[in-house]
Structure formats: C-alpha cells, structure tokens
Design a protein around this motif. Structure first.
Motif, PDB file in Angstrom:
ATOM      1  N   GLY A 110       0.933  -1.218   0.008  1.00 28.46           N
ATOM      2  CA  GLY A 110       0.249  -0.077  -0.220  1.00 28.46           C
ATOM      3  C   GLY A 110       0.863   1.327  -0.110  1.00 28.46           C
ATOM      4  O   GLY A 110       1.995   1.247  -0.344  1.00 28.46           O
ATOM      5  N   ARG A 111       0.195   2.298   0.362  1.00 27.99           N
ATOM      6  CA  ARG A 111       0.817   3.715   0.556  1.00 27.99           C
ATOM      7  C   ARG A 111       1.371   3.964   2.047  1.00 27.99           C
ATOM      8  O   ARG A 111       0.489   3.654   2.732  1.00 27.99           O
ATOM      9  CB  ARG A 111      -0.045   4.713   0.020  1.00 27.99           C
ATOM     10  N   PRO A 112       2.293   4.519   2.302  1.00 25.90           N
ATOM     11  CA  PRO A 112       3.479   4.971   1.177  1.00 25.90           C
ATOM     12  C   PRO A 112       4.186   3.442   0.671  1.00 25.90           C
ATOM     13  O   PRO A 112       3.999   2.416   1.373  1.00 25.90           O
ATOM     14  CB  PRO A 112       4.486   5.893   1.946  1.00 25.90           C
ATOM     15  N   ASP A 113       4.992   3.682  -0.107  1.00 29.58           N
ATOM     16  CA  ASP A 113       5.732   2.498  -0.966  1.00 29.58           C
ATOM     17  C   ASP A 113       6.725   2.081   0.118  1.00 29.58           C
ATOM     18  O   ASP A 113       6.997   0.726   0.190  1.00 29.58           O
ATOM     19  CB  ASP A 113       6.231   2.598  -2.060  1.00 29.58           C
ATOM     20  N   TYR A 114       7.417   3.041   0.828  1.00 30.71           N
ATOM     21  CA  TYR A 114       8.809   2.539   1.737  1.00 30.71           C
ATOM     22  C   TYR A 114       8.615   3.663   3.087  1.00 30.71           C
ATOM     23  O   TYR A 114       8.155   4.738   2.998  1.00 30.71           O
ATOM     24  CB  TYR A 114      10.018   2.995   0.978  1.00 30.71           C
TER      25      TYR A 114
END
Length: 156
Positions: A110-114
């Motif tokens: 999902g968000r965020p990616d990292y």
C-alpha cells in the motif's frame, strides 16, 4: 528446510527463555546463560548452537548509542514512488540501501511505498541528505518526513 511456523512450534519454554536473555544481553557467557535458564552449561550450549543452526539466532551485535556517534537526529521518511518497473524499483532500493545515513529501510504494502529511517547529526545534514540524495532519485514522487520525538520501545 523447515518452515517458519514449524520452527516456532518446536521452541519450548527453555528455548524461549534462552532467546529472551540473549536478546537482552548477547554477551552473556554460556555459564551465566545456563544459570539463568536453569540448565547446566553443556545442554545450554547445545540449545544455543541448535538455535543458531536453525537460523533463529541470526547473529550477535553491539548496540551503539546514536547520539554518542553523532547520529542522534533521527527521522522516519515515508516515500512514494511513481515509476514501478522492476529495474527502477531495484535501482531505487539499491541506492537507498547504500546510503550511510539510512539505518533502516522497509518496502510496504500500500501507501506509502517505503519507510526509511535516517540517522544523522542534525537538521542541516538531514536536509542535505533529503535534497541531494533522496529527492534526486528519479522514481521518487512524494516524501513525508517525521522527526522522531522519543523512542519508547525498540528491539535494536
């Protein structure tokens, strides 16, 4: 290879006690560890070796005080990327993982990616890292920085 769930199911209370004490102090002697878990040293050493061989104990390390080494300013950075082809993702991950300022790096669902945990001496050095390294990567679409106010619990 035995699956993760099978390994966890094979741990008895003595194994868990050994892990508890080694997590708190990895420098315990075998004699002291054996005393704390209620074993004699030879079977305690065999259990520790079995835990190491199974990969449950993956290593030993020193905990370093970040402030004492000039890295007391910690920021968690949420990063979203806009380019998701495999090559770009690998380039992005390799770049972030190579930066000395980065002490922890996670890819998320999902968000965020990292999430990227950055430890530096002060705000100015963090700003330089953010603008000259992180935001300069072509895959980066959005960056949100969160200054760590207080560590309440950590395993490291």
């Amino acid at each position: 290879m035995i699956g993760d769930c099978e390994i966890l199911m094979q741990l008895d209370s003595v194994d868990r006690d050994i892990l508890f004490h080694l997590r708190r102090d990895g420098r315990l002697t075998n004699v002291e560890l054996a005393r704390r878990v209620g074993l004699t040293p030879p079977p305690c050493l065999r259990r520790v070796k079995r835990l190491e061989d199974a990969g449950i104990i993956s290593g030993y390390r020193a905990r370093i005080d970040p402030a004492a080494t000039g890295r007391g300013f910690e920021v968690v950075v949420a990063v979203e990327i806009s380019i998701n082809d495999l090559q770009t993702v690998e380039e992005f991950e390799n770049a972030i993982a190579s930066y000395d300022e980065v002490v922890e790096f996670h890819r998320l669902f999902g968000r965020p990616d990292y999430f990227v945990r950055v430890a530096v001496a002060d705000r100015e050095i963090f700003e330089t890292f953010l603008t000259s390294k992180l935001m300069g990567l072509r895959a980066v679409a959005r960056v949100d920085s969160h200054l760590i106010m207080k560590k309440i619990k950590t395993d490291d």
